[in-house]
Design a protein around this motif. Structure first.
Motif, mmCIF file in Angstrom:
data_model
loop_
_atom_site.group_PDB
_atom_site.id
_atom_site.type_symbol
_atom_site.label_atom_id
_atom_site.label_comp_id
_atom_site.label_asym_id
_atom_site.label_seq_id
_atom_site.Cartn_x
_atom_site.Cartn_y
_atom_site.Cartn_z
ATOM 1 N N TYR A 20 -8.505 17.113 39.812
ATOM 2 C CA TYR A 20 -9.338 18.172 40.332
ATOM 3 C C TYR A 20 -9.729 17.822 41.752
ATOM 4 N N VAL A 321 -18.640 28.250 40.079
ATOM 5 C CA VAL A 321 -19.829 28.807 39.448
ATOM 6 C C VAL A 321 -20.926 28.897 40.503
ATOM 7 N N ASP A 324 -22.091 25.872 42.454
ATOM 8 C CA ASP A 324 -21.111 25.048 43.171
ATOM 9 C C ASP A 324 -21.176 25.359 44.658
ATOM 10 N N THR A 330 -8.377 22.537 40.201
ATOM 11 C CA THR A 330 -7.878 21.615 39.190
ATOM 12 C C THR A 330 -6.454 21.983 38.797
ATOM 13 N N PRO B 233 -18.075 16.994 38.311
ATOM 14 C CA PRO B 233 -18.419 17.352 39.687
ATOM 15 C C PRO B 233 -19.015 18.752 39.807
ATOM 16 N N THR B 234 -19.221 19.401 38.699
ATOM 17 C CA THR B 234 -19.782 20.745 38.715
ATOM 18 C C THR B 234 -20.591 20.887 37.436
ATOM 19 N N ALA B 235 -21.675 21.620 37.507
ATOM 20 C CA ALA B 235 -22.536 21.770 36.327
ATOM 21 C C ALA B 235 -22.080 22.991 35.543
ATOM 22 N N ARG B 236 -21.520 22.751 34.372
ATOM 23 C CA ARG B 236 -21.011 23.868 33.565
ATOM 24 C C ARG B 236 -21.344 23.656 32.097
ATOM 25 N N ASP B 273 -22.611 28.666 34.320
ATOM 26 C CA ASP B 273 -23.184 27.747 35.299
ATOM 27 C C ASP B 273 -24.246 26.905 34.588
ATOM 28 N N LEU B 337 -12.350 21.714 33.856
ATOM 29 C CA LEU B 337 -12.679 22.268 35.166
ATOM 30 C C LEU B 337 -11.939 23.572 35.449
#
Lengths: 356, 626
Positions: A20, A321, A324, A330, B233-236, B273, B337
């Motif tokens: 990613y 999202v 972000d 990815t 690396p991202t809030a999900r 999110d 991701l």
């Protein structure tokens, strides 16, 4: 962290099933792009503003890698057909009535109709109607047809695009040329040319690799999926892009453009075929796991173990999202079906089947 | 006093599951919630069973808190048990706390201060103070139907709750004590867009094809049994679910659902999110099966979708979301991701039947999966990150630990029936992969109104509602459950081959599906007593038809509820058992809530028009108690 640097690609290059990266958002207007599309290597105009189509191109004018081959005609055929191929040898073979083995090419060169890229094939064919060949001289009832104005002479200068992929040192270069070809003389002339560079994002199995480049507005990413050469098989690939459409190619690469606006994303699933070593348990009888036999339906007992072909899929995604700061890119790989020994009945190339 | 150095150290805490891992010296212990044995088992992942702790009732999820205590939702007893591992890994009970009816989902807040309990039948989210000796209640909120899993955002301000029915995730602001919701329905595409695609078809034959997905109607979310999240690396937040096309209820298709599509249900993983809770809309666009079929050369790959997701876990190292699936008895590894993770399946493993929970042993690079139906723990080596050619690099086999039969095992018939009930892709039951459990999650109902050959029909809850309630179906046209199931399979275009012992086993299971526990408060509630009086009063007239222990007179009536698409206005009097948890109501789902039904002034089915608001509330409370 919101990066202000313009279009900095943070791709990690990983050998594996998944990788990613996040792409920085676009910088201020006018900022110089980094790792983005390079300027045209030609002083000629870009594809969107081409000069007028020439009426004639002399046979002495020639663009490298573009050959016009008149195809063998059937007597009284309604059209004359011409193939556009990549080498002089291929052109000679076509003209002699043979078929071109594109898997023998040393370069991944493909052709497409018109100036816009997409839907390229290893060669393209053009038909030019033969004047009067299909005209009917009588109408039902026996009354003679009224005289028709003579048809305009066929347009013999046609526009094509040529796409060539060059892979080296973790980078891929997609060279796109827009070319006029004069079918009557065999001459060709460059209309425009540009090169796009991509960085390796992920290695799939056996050379099924994915490269990418961010797009200038920071929301999108171009992916270039390069499929490995196959013996006796076209390097076909097919992509289901989002749920909107399907892209397909018979070439060794497929370009997919994905965008991710805020709280949005896109995906593409690109399916191609790779060659694998023989099954260690293959006893050479020709009967694979699926019980299939050799392609001609006969047993090939006693032959050497055969390499296998297996469909593989690259799952490409760009998403973002709401929280972000940058799009998340990815790539992952998966098998898209079972393997088949080369020459077995079941065609390994599902991508080809889909195209057909 | 417990010595933390000598007792098992949890490998993770925060997220409830049916399996939780802890390290004891060199051993990795799995604590599993065993519904069939009504116990928590302690299993050495590399050995065998170490100990067992009887609960006396079916457990839901379990979770470690930060001090190493194991919290267990005892589903059928409506309590939270607090267990503590000893130096051998065995469990001792410290205390238990009463909860609303049917606690299932558990999550510990990131600061370790509280545990959140989501109750299925009780429809509530309760926060208990883990630092209080009495586990004081900090928060109690009412939720929509059938909560199953809960997780807390990394900043501790939000709770996400999945629901087995209703196609939504509740998002609870834990500070403001406010319940919001995100709908997980896939919307239909407007006609203009579809038309554009058809046009493309003609422009580029063979290259551009309109995706059938886009030409379909809206799809409802469902089967939200499990949740997972990532922070970096991202809030999900991930919600494995199924997307369902129920068809247009104004039409009468030959089966259940639209006759225009060949894939009534699709597997999906909705992505939210992790901070704001906003839905990533494109996550509701799974790869259409017809496209997948065209792209795959694996023609045997059909109907193996994860339509009944039951457990999930996330692994940081490879950003992989693992989803355990009933019905296909598999664990899927998805690219977490990806925009639509279900479209980015990396691989899958077949495991023992009924995988209800999965946990990641990051240090050991393996997955641990608890399969309830076969009461088996599976240990899966994750291997390296490369896509492996299994023929030249065979992976290590999946190791399993099968538990000894429980003291009171299910009968062979019921166990077989349960497997059949959840079987996805069984052509004997349906042509499109649907399982019985697709429309009847946990043996209840999916809350949906389907287009059927006789008009719109709400799915009916099965648990506790099939015995002594003949005739069956809304029309009351089948006098035995056997006949009704055969007709159902026909409408699902099953091939009719499920019969004999297997069909009997399926019916045995349907008759034995655990019923929801009663609310512990109902008996003492004076409103319930008042509601009973009203229900039985002649002026209101409910008990005229809804009579006896099963609240039905077993007759058909015309109460003027015929819909345009209905072939008849005569409907079977449905039992009212568990009616409080089965909305929306009527055969066509016309009433969203009990209150809406009771407040309707048509007087065609009892007369509630003279009731005061208090009496309406009392009647509703009584209905919720039966």
């Amino acid at each position: 962290m919101k990066t202000k640097a313009p279009l900095l690609a943070l791709f990690a290059v990983t050998m594996g099933v998944g990788v990613y990266a996040q792409i920085a958002t676009a910088g201020p207007a006018g900022a110089a792009p980094v790792a983005s599309a390079r300027a045209s290597t030609s002083a000629l105009a870009s594809g969107s503003a081409l000069p007028p189509t020439p009426a004639h191109i002399d046979a002495s004018e020639h663009v490298d890698g573009v050959f016009v081959a008149p195809m063998r005609q059937r007597p009284n055929a309604a059209a004359r057909y011409f193939a556009i191929v990549a080498t002089e040898d291929e052109a000679r073979t076509i003209a002699a009535g043979g078929a071109v083995d594109v898997s023998a090419r040393t370069e991944d060169t493909c052709f497409g109709y018109g100036a816009s890229t997409g839907f390229e094939r290893p060669s393209v064919t053009v038909g030019i109607p033969v004047p009067g060949a299909s005209a009917s001289s009588a109408r039902p009832g026996g009354r003679p047809a009224p005289p028709r104005p003579p048809p305009p002479p066929p347009q013999m200068v046609r526009i094509f695009h040529v796409v060539r992929t060059v892979v080296a040192d973790g980078h891929a270069r997609l060279e796109t040329s827009v070319v006029w070809a004069d079918l009557s003389t065999g001459g060709s002339r460059l209309a425009s040319h540009h090169t796009q560079s991509f960085s390796l994002v992920a290695h799939g199995p056996n050379g099924f690799d994915v490269y990418s480049a961010p797009e200038l507005n920071g929301e999108g990413t171009k992916f270039l999926v390069v499929t490995p050469p196959l013996r006796d098989e076209e390097r076909a690939a097919v992509a289901q892009v989002a749920s909107d459409s399907v892209q397909a190619t018979g070439c060794g690469h497929l370009e997919v453009r994905l965008k991710a606006h805020e709280n949005g994303g896109q995906m593409a699933n690109v399916t191609g075929v790779v060659e694998l070593p023989p099954d260690p348990n293959d006893d050479g009888t020709g009967a694979g796991d699926d019980g299939s036999q050799s392609g001609d339906g006969t047993s090939s007992a006693g032959t050497a173990p055969r390499p296998r072909l297996r469909p593989v899929r690259a799952n490409l995604s760009v998403s973002r999202v709401a929280s972000d700061s940058q799009p998340v890119v990815t790539v992952s790989f998966s098998w898209a079906g079972p393997d088949h020994a080369v020459g077995s009945v079941e065609p390994a190339s599902s991508a080809q089947r889909f195209i057909e | 006093v417990r010595d933390p150095a000598k007792t098992p150290k949890p490998l993770a805490h925060g997220q409830g599951s049916t399996v939780a891992l802890a390290q004891l010296g060199t051993k990795t212990l799995a604590y599993v919630a065993d519904e069939d044995d009504q116990a928590v088992h302690v299993i050495d992942v590399d050995g065998g069973e170490v100990a067992s702790f009887p609960l006396g009732a079916r457990p839901g999820q379990l979770v470690f808190d930060e001090s190493g205590r194991l919290l267990v939702a005892v589903r059928d007893a409506s309590r939270l048990s607090v267990l503590e591992p000893t130096e051998t890994g065995a469990l001792e009970e410290r205390c238990s706390v009463a909860t609303d009816a049917e606690p299932i989902g558990l999550a510990v807040s990131p600061d370790g201060s509280r545990v959140l309990v989501a109750t299925g039948w009780g429809r509530s989210l309760t926060a208990f103070d883990l630092r209080s000796p009495t586990f004081a209640t900090q928060l109690q909120l009412t939720l929509p139907r059938e909560p199953r899993s809960v997780l807390v955002s990394d900043d501790g301000t939000k709770a996400f709750v999945s629901h087995a029915v209703g196609g939504q995730v509740s998002i609870v602001d834990l500070d403001a004590k406010h319940v919001g919701a995100v709908q997980l329905h896939a919307l239909s595409v407007d006609d203009e867009r579809a038309a554009r695609q058809v046009q493309q078809l003609h422009v580029m034959p063979g290259h551009h094809r309109p995706s059938p997905f886009l030409l379909q109607g809206p799809r409802h979310g469902g089967q939200g049994f499990t949740l997972a999240k990532i922070a970096q690396p991202t809030a999900r937040v991930f919600v494995p679910q199924a997307l369902v096309d129920t068809g247009d209820p104004r039409e009468r298709p030959p089966g259940y659902g639209s006759s225009e599509v060949d894939q009534t249900e699709q597997a999906d993983v909705a992505v939210l999110d992790g901070k704001s809770g906003e839905l990533l809309p494109e996550s509701l666009q799974p790869l259409d099966d017809s496209v997948r079929r065209a792209m795959d050369s694996d023609t045997e790959h059909h109907h193996d979708e994860c339509l009944l997701p039951r457990g999930s876990a996330y692994e940081d190292a490879s950003h992989t979301l693992y989803v355990a699936c009933f019905g296909i008895d598999a664990v899927l590894a998805l690219d977490a991701l990806a925009t639509s993770p279900i479209r980015a399946e990396r691989r899958r493993w077949s495991v023992a039947g009924g995988p209800s929970g999965v946990a990641v042993d990051a240090a050991g690079k393996r997955l641990v999966v608890w399969s309830q139906f076969e009461r088996t723990l599976s240990r899966i080596a994750l291997g390296g990150p490369d896509l492996v050619d299994e023929k030249t690099q065979p992976p290590p086999p999946i190791a399993t630990v099968a538990l000894a039969p429980p003291a009171h095992p299910l009968t062979v018939e019921v166990a077989l029936g349960r497997a059949l009930f959840h079987s996805v892709g069984d052509g004997r039951i349906s042509h499109d992969g649907r399982a019985c459990a697709s429309c009847h999650p946990d043996g209840r109902d999916d809350g949906l109104t389907w287009a059927t050959p006789v008009g719109p029909r709400r799915s009916i809850m099965l648990a506790g509602r099939v015995e002594r309630t003949a005739p069956f179906s809304w029309s009351g046209s089948e006098h035995t459950l056997h006949d009704h199931v055969i007709i159902t399979f026909n409408r699902l275009k099953g091939d009719g081959q499920l019969r004999g012992l297997e069909l009997d086993a399926l019916l045995d299971y349907v008759g034995s599906i655990p019923t929801p526990p009663r609310s512990p408060h109902d008996e003492s509630d004076t409103r319930v007593a008042r509601g009973r009086e009203i229900f039985n009063s002649k002026s209101v007239g409910c008990a005229g038809c809804h009579t006896g222990d099963y609240f039905t007179d077993d007759e058909r009536h015309d109460v003027s509820t015929k819909d345009d698409a209905d072939t008849s206005g005569m409907f079977n009097t449905p039992t009212l058992r568990f009616v409080g948890g089965t909305g929306p109501y009527f055969h066509d789902g016309r009433y969203d809530s009990l209150r809406a039904l009771l407040s309707d002034g048509t007087r065609k089915m009892g007369d509630t028009s003279q009731l005061s608001t208090d009496d309406l509330e009392a009647l509703e409370a009584y209905l919720r108690s039966i």
